[in-house]
Design an enzyme around this catalytic site. Structure first.
Site, PDB file in Angstrom:
ATOM      1  N   THR A 412    -105.327  19.389  46.985  1.00  0.00           N
ATOM      2  CA  THR A 412    -105.332  19.287  48.444  1.00  0.00           C
ATOM      3  C   THR A 412    -103.991  19.652  49.073  1.00  0.00           C
ATOM      4  O   THR A 412    -103.924  19.899  50.275  1.00  0.00           O
ATOM      5  CB  THR A 412    -105.722  17.859  48.867  1.00  0.00           C
ATOM      6  N   GLU A 413    -102.931  19.673  48.266  1.00  0.00           N
ATOM      7  CA  GLU A 413    -101.617  20.099  48.745  1.00  0.00           C
ATOM      8  C   GLU A 413    -100.820  20.648  47.571  1.00  0.00           C
ATOM      9  O   GLU A 413    -100.694  19.987  46.548  1.00  0.00           O
ATOM     10  CB  GLU A 413    -100.818  18.936  49.365  1.00  0.00           C
ATOM     11  N   ASN A 414    -100.273  21.836  47.741  1.00  0.00           N
ATOM     12  CA  ASN A 414     -99.317  22.381  46.776  1.00  0.00           C
ATOM     13  C   ASN A 414     -98.554  23.501  47.466  1.00  0.00           C
ATOM     14  O   ASN A 414     -99.170  24.419  48.013  1.00  0.00           O
ATOM     15  CB  ASN A 414    -100.012  22.901  45.516  1.00  0.00           C
TER      16      ASN A 414
END
EC number: 3.2.1.21
Length: 569
Positions: A412-414
């Protein structure tokens, strides 16, 4: 009704089987192999993300209520340079333009959050529903779907209605569980026919620790040793209640899923042959990721958390542990409430054992008895905490697989930031970061980790919490000093676009050409940025009309240094 009950029983059984399939993680096996050429499974979803407070702006427009971040950022000294998210990217007014950027990148999904106080200004459904706020998200979801982009919607990305903080103490108060459930239920009712992926909370670790332990984030409380644990306890129960609400009232009609997004740095033992270092690294992961994941998959906190906090609480003369407990009914209610697990990951730390005597006071950080270290050779282009350590990503994903029965994962976040005085759209370090981290994710998929999608963080430069606008994570550069907040593509836009179109890394020759072609496009973007009307950049020396903007910065610095040296001698 009988059919619905049977479906729910089957669903819980499947989750129970997944959890029972856990295995021990091999801490001694760290394969830092060469680059892997290959592609992701058919149907793998590629996207980018944002959050409401960081991008929307319009903080007090169209009936929106105040959030804890509005209140926090308006206090002098809380945010770098006293910046606020009052206008940020003005995303509230640029939905069409931003979706056009997503479509050009060929994104499969877009992850965004709903601002609780935008649709419920006072935080409580019975008090007021703001139809203009509902309409904004209605339009956003409809336009995404019209452009074949799947919405992945986060219900809570840190912007609690300020009224709930003032009246009830926010997440320190168990009343939030029902308030949050009412808010989530409204979202399911209004948007659920078109949204199939719901995320209850984004990075609850930060909400709890930075909001209620260190005070670095809103609401800025420093309740050391107790505040974070209490907030997390209520957040976990709120997540479970929302999952059950969706499961009983909406799942059969809407056919969606409810998950949570947990952030986790990887913790690697300093010495993988040293048992104390291995235990310290495992403890780091359990106090970080396991704090939230273990209750949702297994029904209770990690045993090592209960042991360590309980022992230190007793040594401090307390009658009970500072870590709250779940009763048997709550354990059963919480267990299995995760249809998919969102993972946000940016960096890695080396971990070793370090004892903190109990007399040093209560603290989440000292409860863990460990030290975090970094390798000075790791690249760190932006945020002081963010080092590029790609192999840690594969390790983290395999850890999740072994600990929680190989759940369905969406990254979901990188992403990576830059912290530069100059404006340079040729972000080579970001292209390298995406290449290396996404490749480690591909290796993890080949290891059998059940990763279904990847979300680059972030679509746009935006307000970065206590760092204000000093750090930029965006694929698109946003000119915050210009009235219209224009967006300019960085080289990483073209690079990520090629990863998406190839669904991975097909062959060495093709990949080597990606960086060259992306750099060619960013040179022209630099010229576009520099050619903007000079009046909109009067305060920015770096925006004077030159093809390569950073060159001027370097020359100015050199001249300034010469004057300094002359004055000295």
């Amino acid at each position: 009704m009988a059919q619905c009950r049977l479906l729910r029983v089957c669903h819980v059984l499947v989750l129970a089987l997944c959890v029972s399939a856990t295995e021990d993680f091999d801490w001694t096996r760290n394969e830092k192999g060469s680059f892997y050429y290959g592609t992701f499974p058919t149907g793998f979803s590629w996207g980018a993300g944002s959050s409401a407070y960081q991008t929307e702006g319009a903080w007090d427009k169209d009936g929106k209520g105040m959030s804890i971040w509005d209140a926090f950022s308006h206090k002098k000294g809380k945010i770098y340079l006293n910046d606020t998210g009052d206008s940020s990217c003005d995303g509230y007014y640029t939905v069409k333009e931003d979706i056009r950027l997503m479509k050009d990148m060929k994104l499969n999904h877009y992850r965004f959050s709903i601002s609780w106080p935008r649709i419920m200004p006072k935080g409580i459904k019975s008090d007021q529903i703001n139809e203009k706020g509902i309409q904004y998200y209605d339009n956003l979801i409809s336009m995404l779907l019209e452009n074949q982009i799947t919405p992945i919607v986060t219900l809570y990305h840190w912007d609690l209605p300020q009224v709930l903080e003032e009246k009830y103490g926010g997440w320190q108060n168990s009343s939030m569980i029902n308030f949050f459930n009412d808010y989530a239920n409204l979202c399911f009712e209004r948007f659920g026919s078109r949204v199939k992926y719901w995320i209850t909370f984004n990075n609850p670790w930060s909400i709890a620790v930075e909001g209620y332990e260190t005070g670095e984030h809103a609401p800025g409380l420093k309740l050391k040793g107790t505040g974070a644990y209490k907030a997390a306890h209520n957040i976990i129960k709120a997540h479970a209640k929302v999952w059950h609400t969706y499961d009983t009232q909406w799942r059969s009609k809407q056919k969606g899923m409810v998950g949570i997004s947990l952030s986790g740095d990887w913790g690697e033992p300093v010495d993988i042959t040293n048992q104390r270092d291995i235990e310290a690294a495992d403890r780091y992961m359990q106090f970080y990721l396991g704090w939230f994941a273990t209750p949702l998959f297994n029904g209770d906190y990690p045993q090592v958390m209960k042991d360590y906090v309980g022992r230190k609480s007793a040594q401090q003369g307390l009658g009970s542990s500072r870590l709250p407990t779940f009763n048997p009914q709550e354990k059963s209610y919480i267990r299995g409430t995760c249809d998919f697990l969102g993972i946000g990951h940016f960096t890695t730390r080396y971990i070793t054992q370090k004892n903190y005597p109990s007399i040093r006071g209560n603290s989440y950080f000292t409860d863990r008895d460990l030290a975090e270290l970094v390798d000075p050779q790791w690249p760190d282009p932006g945020s002081e905490w963010l080092y590029s350590v790609p192999w840690g990503f594969r390790r983290l994903l395999n850890f999740v697989k072994s600990q929680y029965g190989n759940p369905m994962i969406y990254v979901t976040e990188n992403g990576v930031s830059e912290k530069m005085v100059c404006t340079d759209l040729c972000d080579e370090w970001r292209m390298q970061y995406f290449k290396d981290y996404i490749n480690e994710m591909l290796k993890a998929v080949n290891d059998g980790v059940n990763v279904k999608g990847y979300t680059a963080w972030s679509l746009l430069d935006k307000f970065e919490w206590d760092e204000g606008y000093s750090e930029r994570f965006g694929l698109y550069y946003v000119d915050f000093r210009s009235k219209n907040k224009p967006r300019y593509p960085k080289a990483s836009v073209q690079y990520y676009k090629r990863i998406i179109s190839s669904n991975g890394f097909p062959n060495q020759r093709e990949i080597e050409s990606w960086k060259r072609k992306a750099t060619e496009t960013c040179t022209s973007s630099n010229q576009l940025l520099a050619a903007d009307p000079l009046t909109s950049h009067m305060e920015m020396v770096t925006e004077i009309v030159v093809p390569t903007v950073c060159t001027l910065c370097i020359l100015i610095c050199a001249i300034f240094l010469m004057f300094l040296l002359k004055g000295r001698f």
